[in-house]
Design a protein around this motif. Structure first.
Motif, PDB file in Angstrom:
ATOM      1  N   GLN A   1      52.019  36.052  39.044  1.00 30.29           N
ATOM      2  CA  GLN A   1      51.526  37.229  39.686  1.00 30.29           C
ATOM      3  C   GLN A   1      50.430  37.203  38.332  1.00 30.29           C
ATOM      4  N   VAL A   2      50.283  36.565  37.279  1.00 29.19           N
ATOM      5  CA  VAL A   2      49.324  36.970  35.890  1.00 29.19           C
ATOM      6  C   VAL A   2      48.144  35.111  35.814  1.00 29.19           C
ATOM      7  N   SER A   3      49.037  34.264  37.474  1.00 29.51           N
ATOM      8  CA  SER A   3      47.862  32.923  37.727  1.00 29.51           C
ATOM      9  C   SER A   3      47.081  33.822  38.049  1.00 29.51           C
ATOM     10  N   TYR A   4      46.924  34.506  39.688  1.00 29.11           N
ATOM     11  CA  TYR A   4      46.922  34.237  40.562  1.00 29.11           C
ATOM     12  C   TYR A   4      45.207  34.454  40.600  1.00 29.11           C
ATOM     13  N   ASP A   5      44.267  35.516  39.939  1.00 28.97           N
ATOM     14  CA  ASP A   5      43.044  35.263  39.952  1.00 28.97           C
ATOM     15  C   ASP A   5      42.163  34.416  39.076  1.00 28.97           C
ATOM     16  N   ASP A   6      42.911  33.428  38.192  1.00 31.43           N
ATOM     17  CA  ASP A   6      42.559  32.708  38.036  1.00 31.43           C
ATOM     18  C   ASP A   6      42.225  31.623  39.358  1.00 31.43           C
ATOM     19  N   CYS A   7      42.800  31.193  39.633  1.00 32.53           N
ATOM     20  CA  CYS A   7      43.026  30.533  40.688  1.00 32.53           C
ATOM     21  C   CYS A   7      42.276  30.241  41.989  1.00 32.53           C
ATOM     22  N   LEU A   8      41.830  31.912  42.186  1.00 34.61           N
ATOM     23  CA  LEU A   8      41.445  32.099  43.199  1.00 34.61           C
ATOM     24  C   LEU A   8      39.583  31.299  42.810  1.00 34.61           C
ATOM     25  N   ALA A   9      38.927  31.102  43.839  1.00 33.28           N
ATOM     26  CA  ALA A   9      37.566  30.636  43.690  1.00 33.28           C
ATOM     27  C   ALA A   9      36.956  32.424  43.416  1.00 33.28           C
ATOM     28  N   GLY A  10      35.294  31.698  42.910  1.00 32.07           N
ATOM     29  CA  GLY A  10      34.917  33.474  42.261  1.00 32.07           C
ATOM     30  C   GLY A  10      34.352  34.313  43.934  1.00 32.07           C
ATOM     31  N   SER A  11      33.941  33.234  45.422  1.00 32.64           N
ATOM     32  CA  SER A  11      33.413  33.471  46.472  1.00 32.64           C
ATOM     33  C   SER A  11      34.605  33.740  46.967  1.00 32.64           C
ATOM     34  N   ILE A  12      35.687  34.226  46.978  1.00 35.63           N
ATOM     35  CA  ILE A  12      36.809  34.658  48.103  1.00 35.63           C
ATOM     36  C   ILE A  12      36.822  35.550  46.611  1.00 35.63           C
ATOM     37  N   GLN A  13      37.202  35.866  45.592  1.00 32.10           N
ATOM     38  CA  GLN A  13      37.041  37.119  44.584  1.00 32.10           C
ATOM     39  C   GLN A  13      36.253  38.347  44.879  1.00 32.10           C
ATOM     40  N   ARG A  14      34.301  37.399  45.778  1.00 32.50           N
ATOM     41  CA  ARG A  14      33.414  38.582  45.645  1.00 32.50           C
ATOM     42  C   ARG A  14      33.389  39.277  46.832  1.00 32.50           C
ATOM     43  N   GLU A  15      34.040  38.334  47.723  1.00 31.67           N
ATOM     44  CA  GLU A  15      34.514  38.252  49.431  1.00 31.67           C
ATOM     45  C   GLU A  15      35.385  39.436  49.610  1.00 31.67           C
ATOM     46  N   THR A  16      36.801  39.623  49.482  1.00 33.46           N
ATOM     47  CA  THR A  16      37.774  40.206  49.006  1.00 33.46           C
ATOM     48  C   THR A  16      38.377  41.446  47.828  1.00 33.46           C
TER      49      THR A  16
END
Length: 226
Positions: free
Chosen positions: A82-97
């Motif tokens: 769980q701790v690694s999920y955010d680091d491996c999500l591209a910024g575009s995905i984090q912004r969109e959802t």
């Protein structure tokens, strides 16, 4: 013995508009972006390969724990990583959802496939142990793990019939010509590995997961039960 096995798998991913996509599939630990081209299913599979590669390179210790675990003592991937999920999500995905629904079983399979891709360059019958994998008593397992046992048994059977093309399928980038060619080569090997009277509905991602875990356990000496 499992008389009838029906596997329905959904990998639900958002499909945001991408400004620019990376080329290739596995990108050396960089945050995973969705590709611009292909069907939604193909884009999801490419993204999953990138995501698994990012996690494996950034959190190798926890990934090793997942890969080496037995069926009986099998940690939930989402809890371990769980701790690694955010680091491996591209910024575009984090912004969109704000939410990402990811099938835990598919992510585990993608991590096995990533290991095989990075560490197993060649596979032949003489490299496989004579003794088959040892599996736990199905009575010890929950229903979802019984399905996984059936899949890895299927995977081991196919691997032993055609090690080279099986490895080629696992190592190939998702949704590419090499993957298609390898799948066509091993397709005739799958039916003989299914129990008579069984019905199997299996996606490419689930097949890759089964083959990759079988290759991992056969080449590392990790038994399915400990």
């Amino acid at each position: 013995m499992i008389a009838r096995l029906i596997i329905a798998v959904l990998l639900l991913l958002p499909v945001p508009a991408m400004a620019q996509s990376e080329t290739g599939t596995r990108l050396g630990g960089r945050p995973a972006q969705l590709p611009e081209s292909g069907t939604n299913a193909e884009r999801a599979r490419v993204w999953l390969e990138r995501f698994a590669d990012c996690i494996a390179r950034r959190d190798s210790g926890r990934v090793a724990k997942i890969l080496s675990s037995s069926f009986v003592d099998d940690p939930a991937v989402s809890q371990v990583l769980q701790v690694s999920y955010d680091d491996c999500l591209a910024g575009s995905i984090q912004r969109e959802t704000s939410t990402l629904t990811l099938n835990d079983r598919l992510l585990r399979g993608a991590l096995y496939a990533n290991y095989v891709t990075r560490h197993v360059e060649r596979l032949s019958s003489d490299m496989l142990p004579a003794q088959g994998l040892v599996f736990p008593d199905l009575a010890q397992l929950q229903a979802d793990k019984v399905e996984r046992v059936a899949l890895v048994r299927l995977g081991e059977c196919v691997v032993r019939q055609d090690p080279a093309n099986t490895l080629a399928f696992v190592r190939a980038d998702a949704a590419g010509d090499r993957e298609d060619a390898a799948l066509n080569a091993i397709a005739p090997r799958i039916s003989p590995c299914i129990n008579a009277g069984s019905t199997v509905k299996i996606s490419r991602s689930v097949l890759e997961a089964a083959l990759a875990e079988a290759i991992y356990r056969l080449t590392t000496g990790r038994e399915a039960a400990e």
